[in-house]
Motif scaffolding. Sequence first.
Motif, PDB file in Angstrom:
ATOM      1  N   LEU A 178      -7.984  -7.594 -19.897  1.00 37.63           N
ATOM      2  CA  LEU A 178      -8.819  -7.043 -20.964  1.00 37.63           C
ATOM      3  C   LEU A 178      -8.350  -5.653 -21.364  1.00 37.63           C
ATOM      4  O   LEU A 178      -8.165  -5.366 -22.551  1.00 37.63           O
TER       5      LEU A 178
ATOM      6  N   LEU B  59     -14.499  -3.218 -16.039  1.00 35.69           N
ATOM      7  CA  LEU B  59     -13.604  -3.959 -16.923  1.00 35.69           C
ATOM      8  C   LEU B  59     -12.264  -4.251 -16.267  1.00 35.69           C
ATOM      9  O   LEU B  59     -11.447  -4.990 -16.817  1.00 35.69           O
TER      10      LEU B  59
ATOM     11  N   CYS C 270     -15.679  -9.688 -17.274  1.00 37.47           N
ATOM     12  CA  CYS C 270     -14.914  -9.187 -18.429  1.00 37.47           C
ATOM     13  C   CYS C 270     -13.519  -9.780 -18.564  1.00 37.47           C
ATOM     14  O   CYS C 270     -12.984  -9.861 -19.676  1.00 37.47           O
ATOM     15  N   ASN C 271     -12.882 -10.169 -17.454  1.00 34.13           N
ATOM     16  CA  ASN C 271     -11.502 -10.639 -17.546  1.00 34.13           C
ATOM     17  C   ASN C 271     -11.374 -12.159 -17.600  1.00 34.13           C
ATOM     18  O   ASN C 271     -10.258 -12.674 -17.575  1.00 34.13           O
ATOM     19  N   HIS C 272     -12.497 -12.863 -17.712  1.00 37.45           N
ATOM     20  CA  HIS C 272     -12.420 -14.283 -18.028  1.00 37.45           C
ATOM     21  C   HIS C 272     -11.934 -14.418 -19.473  1.00 37.45           C
ATOM     22  O   HIS C 272     -12.362 -13.652 -20.352  1.00 37.45           O
TER      23      HIS C 272
ATOM     24  N   ARG D 278     -13.249 -12.053 -22.412  1.00 41.13           N
ATOM     25  CA  ARG D 278     -12.247 -11.109 -22.921  1.00 41.13           C
ATOM     26  C   ARG D 278     -12.103 -11.249 -24.432  1.00 41.13           C
ATOM     27  O   ARG D 278     -12.051 -10.245 -25.156  1.00 41.13           O
ATOM     28  N   GLN D 279     -12.064 -12.484 -24.919  1.00 42.84           N
ATOM     29  CA  GLN D 279     -11.936 -12.703 -26.352  1.00 42.84           C
ATOM     30  C   GLN D 279     -13.171 -12.211 -27.093  1.00 42.84           C
ATOM     31  O   GLN D 279     -13.072 -11.618 -28.174  1.00 42.84           O
TER      32      GLN D 279
END
Length: 699
Positions: free
Chosen positions: A378, A364, A331-333, A337-338
């Motif tokens: 995120l 997340l 999720c935090n790539h 995230r985008q």
Amino acid sequence: MNKENTTAEEKLVLPRTIHLVPMDVISGFEVRPGFYEINGATAIPGGVNFTVHSHNATSIELLLFHRGETEPFAALPFPRRYRIGNVYSMIVFKLNIEEFEYAYRVDGPYEPEKGLIFDKSRYLLDPYAKAVTGQSQWGKSSPHGQHYRARVVKDDFDWKDARPPLIPMEDLIIYELHVRGFTKDPSSGVQYPGTFAGLLEKLPYLLELGVNAVELMPIFEFDEMQDYRVWEGQELCNYWGYNTVSFFAPNTSYAAGTEYNREGNELKNLIKTFQQHGIEVYLDVVFNHTAEGNEQGPFFSFKGLDNNIYYLLTPEGKYYNFSGCGNTVNCNHPIVRQMILDCLRYWVTTYHVDGFRFDLASILSRNEDGAPMGDPPLLQALAFDPILGDVKLIAEAWDAGGLYQVGSFPAWNRWAEWNGRYRDDLRRYLKGDEGCAQAAALRLAGSRDIYGGAGRKDASINFLTCHDGFTLYDLYAYNEKHNEKNGWGGTDGANDNNSWNCGAEGETEDPAVNALRRRMIRSAFALLMCSRGIPMFLAGDEFCNTQFGNNNAYCQDNITSWLDWSRLEKNRGMFRFFQYMIRFRKKHRVLRTSLSNGACGFPDVSFHGVEPWCSGFFESHERYVGVMFAGAERSTGPQVVYVASNAWWEELEVTLPRLPASMYWELAADTWEEEQPPRRPAEERFTIRPRSVMVFVAR
């Protein structure tokens, strides 16, 4: 022109010279480079814009299918000059969106130890697909996720002058439901059972009950046939829907009719109508994992586009499984995230969704190596995103990997949390466990010990039941889970339910046991409605719906999970009690929020034993809790509510705090009785009967 009702076509501003640019011809179609910042497939004047990205791909082909066909009628490779950075974009002219479906074929390196598993033979679903084919009939999805395709959706729904209710957090009463299970049983009496339209038919019922927010279990497109099996003659499937296939597409099997290229209109009509009647609509969203599973799972989208970006992988290229469902979304790539941010913005702007509940939200907050992060990018982006500024963000603040963040979820005073400690502490207290009174009192008072230190307001979503676990009826009808029909030998589902069968396991004809169960249900709901924080309860609890002791009915597409509406008539008195307590909460704002430093000489919140203002914390009786809320408003004057709860099996003599000479106590609710008598003045000294709750109001 009403700007809110402009279509996607009207929103796009094309260069004036578009038709002056020489066009290429690929597979018989006129094409030109597309709009690189518009992800997915979008209808534009004269054609369709297709944009897709992959960090590691070496080439991508667009595949076009006639509706319902399994093989493409055209394959259009993106020319190298149609690629900018890692983004491939192409406009294909003279395409009628109602006559085709599409997918991609992506080529690239195959190095599994690095997480690269490109396979050009696979047909891949667009991650930004707005509608997925082959899913419109429940139980008849495309063959196990191998050949999902997408449709182009025309966004022309007329919202007219619809506006979101924007209900303050403190005033919410949330009702969690499963779209299919809510009306699928014939007892629901609706024309379109198991659908968005069927749910809309029940709007008068929800208004009569008094809730003002519905939380829909997953309605993103999912494959209910994933893990399909037959156990002892019973068909089992992925009924709950926590296995996302496409984050941007509604589940078309929840539509009463086929909506070719208008997918989502029935859901939009549901949301618009609910909002017009003052009910907000929240979506339970599943960004922690996808339906692609682990190495043995299907391969239909993210694995074939950028497997090592979309998923958390071990150093050996295997899948981390913090979700308990085979894989974990990274999720935090920045890319992921985008996509998540784009997704939530899409549901808010296109569907007017009022809020989101994030399943296993602690995932997340994990880094690419799985470690928890202090300030997850995120969660911070969602907290401060301008489009999401009025949207409710609710976290299930734990995951299947052991990360438990109730009270410590990264929030920026923006996120609320499912308060798992409220559920556990109140359940233990209500069934009479020793030493639980103090914890119960703190939960009733808004869990300031959990959220007060960080200055978080309206952070606690209070609940005793949800989809995951026992119904409220089953909580007091079963000591043990009964999940045998799930086919896992009873190994699935939680073991720490803090339930109590009141003297008999399951259904019984014993009138004393049944009377006690009903009293326990009333007492539980009365405390929920008299607690600071935001209350949430499970659909059907108001008429004693049962899952027959199954506390993990994720695979039960039958009466186990469907609401049995015949129980509404059998338990009409319970329904009226729920109505009454909901109205009581709405009428007394002091139960919902701090109005001031207090009123009538009382503090904002105070705790009491069987004697008022007892020196020690409940030293007078360890299973009695008295909580008093006091405050004042300019329009209503002072508000004082005293909640008395006896979790003991014998009656107790209790003394109320003394009021000013000009005021008196009035009994407003007593869970010993199902039908609440007219309010009456109360003596300062009263008797509270076993396992019951009494609520007093100062007049």
